[in-house]
Design a protein around this motif. Structure first.
Motif, mmCIF file in Angstrom:
data_model
loop_
_atom_site.group_PDB
_atom_site.id
_atom_site.type_symbol
_atom_site.label_atom_id
_atom_site.label_comp_id
_atom_site.label_asym_id
_atom_site.label_seq_id
_atom_site.Cartn_x
_atom_site.Cartn_y
_atom_site.Cartn_z
ATOM 1 N N PHE A 123 -7.705 14.139 -14.992
ATOM 2 C CA PHE A 123 -6.448 14.866 -15.129
ATOM 3 C C PHE A 123 -6.031 15.471 -13.789
ATOM 4 N N GLU A 124 -6.982 16.104 -13.101
ATOM 5 C CA GLU A 124 -6.682 16.748 -11.815
ATOM 6 C C GLU A 124 -6.156 15.733 -10.811
ATOM 7 N N GLU A 125 -6.785 14.557 -10.754
ATOM 8 C CA GLU A 125 -6.329 13.503 -9.839
ATOM 9 C C GLU A 125 -4.945 12.989 -10.247
ATOM 10 N N GLY A 126 -4.766 12.834 -11.567
ATOM 11 C CA GLY A 126 -3.484 12.327 -12.067
ATOM 12 C C GLY A 126 -2.335 13.263 -11.754
ATOM 13 N N ILE A 127 -2.551 14.559 -11.958
ATOM 14 C CA ILE A 127 -1.478 15.534 -11.723
ATOM 15 C C ILE A 127 -1.173 15.644 -10.237
ATOM 16 N N GLN A 128 -2.207 15.509 -9.382
ATOM 17 C CA GLN A 128 -1.999 15.556 -7.936
ATOM 18 C C GLN A 128 -1.204 14.350 -7.466
ATOM 19 N N ASP A 129 -1.478 13.199 -8.049
ATOM 20 C CA ASP A 129 -0.733 11.979 -7.707
ATOM 21 C C ASP A 129 0.731 12.114 -8.104
ATOM 22 N N ILE A 130 0.976 12.710 -9.272
ATOM 23 C CA ILE A 130 2.354 12.918 -9.747
ATOM 24 C C ILE A 130 3.109 13.841 -8.794
ATOM 25 N N ILE A 131 2.458 14.927 -8.353
ATOM 26 C CA ILE A 131 3.089 15.862 -7.414
ATOM 27 C C ILE A 131 3.437 15.159 -6.107
ATOM 28 N N LEU A 132 2.498 14.356 -5.614
ATOM 29 C CA LEU A 132 2.717 13.642 -4.350
ATOM 30 C C LEU A 132 3.897 12.686 -4.474
ATOM 31 N N ARG A 133 3.974 11.967 -5.572
ATOM 32 C CA ARG A 133 5.076 11.018 -5.771
ATOM 33 C C ARG A 133 6.414 11.733 -5.901
ATOM 34 N N LEU A 134 6.411 12.889 -6.536
ATOM 35 C CA LEU A 134 7.657 13.658 -6.649
ATOM 36 C C LEU A 134 8.150 14.132 -5.286
ATOM 37 N N THR A 135 7.224 14.556 -4.419
ATOM 38 C CA THR A 135 7.638 15.028 -3.088
ATOM 39 C C THR A 135 8.250 13.897 -2.263
ATOM 40 N N HIS A 136 7.917 12.650 -2.614
ATOM 41 C CA HIS A 136 8.428 11.515 -1.841
ATOM 42 C C HIS A 136 9.700 10.917 -2.426
ATOM 43 N N VAL A 137 10.193 11.481 -3.520
ATOM 44 C CA VAL A 137 11.474 10.998 -4.073
ATOM 45 C C VAL A 137 12.602 11.377 -3.112
ATOM 46 N N LYS A 138 13.398 10.413 -2.744
ATOM 47 C CA LYS A 138 14.479 10.653 -1.776
ATOM 48 C C LYS A 138 15.671 11.313 -2.466
#
Length: 447
Positions: A123-138
């Protein structure tokens, strides 16, 4: 025209335009989807005003007809803007990522607060990946997209913080109920707080439709009132226990303000954020140094002073607070890479200049590696000046040049020479870093 003699139809059109103008900021800043209540409300208001315009009698007069046409076009423009905001591809991307977060919470977190065993590393890895992908949304600087991204990020990051706080906290309490009768009540409140924590997480990501933020706020405030009413009889350990539980409740209460915070311009428009302004100031100076170096007739004279100042800029970036905002953290990370890449460029230039001034015997493989490094230095200078995107011909050319240098390094046989092996490895790493930097510069990300 004398306002007192203005035609009633013109006056009515101007009145409608003022009403439309008053809701324009809401349309421009709309960050939801087409099935949101606010979308339907704005659409209904604009459509109603369009009907009002259609009902204005022009009496066949050209000037009134033109005024009515302009007023109708303005409303149609806003209706189109509203629709585009709700259906923008990057807005849909944000929503799809958010749905992944919802699924993750539903699968991993809801069962935990319903008596499950533990929160997993998955879960911790999954939520961190989601945060990272959101920061990269243009967002392209579009207010509605910035707002939607920030709104979603605040919720996901809140979930992450709540879970991390729960997992890392190792309280020495609860106390035994034998110590004092008040302890039993505090223990009972702690159980309620834990349930509220799970409810809050479900609320933040919208997987609980039976609860509201307002009701949960009342529940938590009521728990604080219950704790305040307890008689702890001057017992320090019980008072500390109560204080700890109250602090836990207050932490949860602050997350209920996220809805209001996400509507504040300073929160999502990071162009006004003081941390971002510090980063921009550093980047501005870095670009000035870069231009001086790339345009100088005798750049070696600037190497030492430039590197010293660039190292100072790295220090300034280290002092910038990310304010628990992933977008600020990402902006700072990128700025560090920008400055560090220029430092690496200077280091390589210095090494190449030194090799010219103090030539020494080299084996053919080692000489070949230095030849590639010389090419990489020239390419890196072009990459530093590159300001396009990945569809530009120049991007493709630079990418191909860097790939050729990697192939050239792959073809070098060190013949067992450790020094050559180390040099080749370093050159490969440099080429890969330049490629990564080129990708970063051209991915059109912005906060």
């Amino acid at each position: 025209m004398d306002m007192g003699n203005q035609h009633p139809s013109i006056s009515r059109l101007q009145e409608i335009q003022r009403e439309v103008k008053s809701i324009e900021p809401q349309v421009i800043g709309f960050s939801g989807l087409s099935d949101d209540k606010n979308y339907k409300k704005l659409e209904r208001i604009l459509t109603k005003q369009l009907f009002e315009i259609d009902s204005v009698d022009t009496e066949g007069k050209g000037d009134i007809q033109q005024a009515r046409k302009r007023a109708a076009q303005e409303i149609e423009r806003l209706l189109k803007e509203l629709e585009q905001n709700a259906n923008h591809p990057h807005r849909i991307e944000i929503q799809n990522i958010f749905k992944e977060a919802q699924a993750l919470v539903k699968e991993k977190i809801v069962p935990f607060y319903s008596g499950g065993s533990c929160v997993t590393g998955e879960f911790e890895e999954g939520i961190q990946d989601i945060i990272l992908r959101l920061t990269h949304v243009k967002t392209g600087g579009k207010i509605s997209l910035r707002k939607a991204r920030y709104h979603t990020l605040t919720r996901i990051c809140a979930v992450q913080e709540i879970i991390e706080d729960c997992m890392t906290k190792q309280p020495s309490l609860p106390l035994s109920e034998d110590v004092h009768p008040s302890v039993a009540k505090i223990n009972s409140v702690m159980c309620e707080v834990n349930k509220a924590r799970g409810t809050l997480i479900a609320l933040l990501v919208g997987v609980d439709t039976t609860e509201t933020c307002r009701h949960l706020s009342c529940v938590l405030s009521g728990l604080i009132a219950d704790l305040d009413a307890l008689d702890v009889c001057g017992r320090t350990e019980i008072r500390n226990y109560r204080k700890e539980v109250v602090e836990d409740i207050n932490k949860l209460l602050k997350y209920l303000d996220l809805e209001e915070e996400a509507d504040n311009t300073h929160a999502f428009d990071l162009g006004q954020n003081h941390s971002i302004l510090k980063i921009e100031k550093v980047l501005k100076r870095m670009r000035e140094i870069k231009n001086e170096l790339l345009q100088a007739q005798s750049p070696p004279e600037l190497y030492l002073s430039s590197k010293t100042e660039l190292q100072g800029l790295i220090g300034q970036l280290d002092e910038v607070s990310p304010e628990k905002n992933p977008c600020i953290r990402e902006a700072r990370r990128r700025a560090v890479i920008e400055v560090q890449t220029l430092i690496t460029y200077l280091d390589l230039k210095e090494a190449l200049e030194k090799r010219k001034l103090f030539p020494c015997e080299e084996t053919p493989p080692h000489k070949a590696v230095w030849g590639v490094l010389g090419n990489l230095s020239e390419i890196q200078g072009e990459v530093l000046s590159f300001g396009g995107n990945r569809t530009d011909k120049n991007y493709i050319r630079l990418e191909e040049l860097l790939t050729k240098q990697l192939l050239a390094l792959d073809a070098v046989d060190p013949q067992g020479e450790e020094k050559c092996k180390a040099a080749r490895k370093q050159a490969v790493k440099l080429a890969q870093n330049i490629l990564s930097y080129l990708d970063m510069k051209s991915d059109e990300w912005e906060y």
